[in-house]
Design an enzyme around this catalytic site. Structure first.
Site, PDB file in Angstrom:
ATOM      1  N   CYS A   8      17.760  34.448   3.286  1.00  0.00           N
ATOM      2  CA  CYS A   8      16.425  33.897   3.051  1.00  0.00           C
ATOM      3  C   CYS A   8      15.721  33.815   4.402  1.00  0.00           C
ATOM      4  CB  CYS A   8      16.544  32.523   2.390  1.00  0.00           C
ATOM      5  SG  CYS A   8      15.049  31.969   1.545  1.00  0.00           S
ATOM      6  N   CYS A  84      14.207  35.656  -1.170  1.00  0.00           N
ATOM      7  CA  CYS A  84      12.768  35.504  -0.995  1.00  0.00           C
ATOM      8  C   CYS A  84      12.203  36.849  -0.516  1.00  0.00           C
ATOM      9  CB  CYS A  84      12.419  34.367  -0.033  1.00  0.00           C
ATOM     10  SG  CYS A  84      12.772  34.684   1.700  1.00  0.00           S
ATOM     11  N   CYS A  91      14.985  42.152   6.096  1.00  0.00           N
ATOM     12  CA  CYS A  91      16.430  42.379   6.044  1.00  0.00           C
ATOM     13  C   CYS A  91      16.792  43.623   6.842  1.00  0.00           C
ATOM     14  CB  CYS A  91      16.879  42.545   4.595  1.00  0.00           C
ATOM     15  SG  CYS A  91      18.661  42.630   4.386  1.00  0.00           S
TER      16      CYS A  91
END
Length: 151
Positions: A8, A84, A91
């Site tokens: 997240c 999220c 990422c």
């Protein structure tokens, strides 16, 4: 052992709840999972997350907000699950056989405890289904369709 990372933005709420709920689901299913959570930035674990998890009998004591740099072997995960949209975009690329999944949940921050509970319950349903699929040798849910925002 299957390694799972839940990612997240701040590792302060949704990913922390998902980590604890996934570990509990794995314990109940007898699944050999090593579960971690992290954020793209570290802050602190929110008190509301601690409260609603305690209502489920799961303690976030000892949990702390961390980044990928704080994890053992941060590039060696079987599953990386973002919870999220911001984390999904930030990422890092995972080489090799890592499976990336995106299970977005409403950010409960700033909301009532009812909102926190609703998000916790959605996370519990999704990550229990994920663990049960792994334990049963079935394909894991590829995505999560967010239910309408809760007050």
């Amino acid at each position: 052992m299957t390694r799972v990372l839940i990612l997240c933005t701040h590792n302060s709420a949704r990913s922390q709840m998902a980590e604890a709920l996934t570990r509990e689901a794995a314990r109940r299913a007898g699944a050999a999972l090593e579960v971690h959570s992290a954020g793209t930035e570290a802050t602190r674990v929110k008190d509301e997350a601690r409260t609603v998890m305690a209502e489920r009998g799961l303690s976030l004591d000892g949990h702390r907000s961390k980044t990928l740099h704080d994890l053992p072997d941060p590039q060696l995960f079987d599953y990386v699950i973002t919870v999220c949209d911001s984390a999904a975009q930030a990422c890092p690329v995972y080489p090799g056989p890592t499976i990336r999944l995106h299970y977005p949940f409403v950010d409960p921050s700033g909301g009532s405890l009812e909102r926190w509970r609703a998000v916790r319950d959605q996370i519990e349903v999704q990550f229990t289904a994920f663990v049960e699929a792994l334990a049963g040798g079935r394909p894991v849910p590829p995505s999560y369709t967010q239910s309408p925002a809760v007050a």
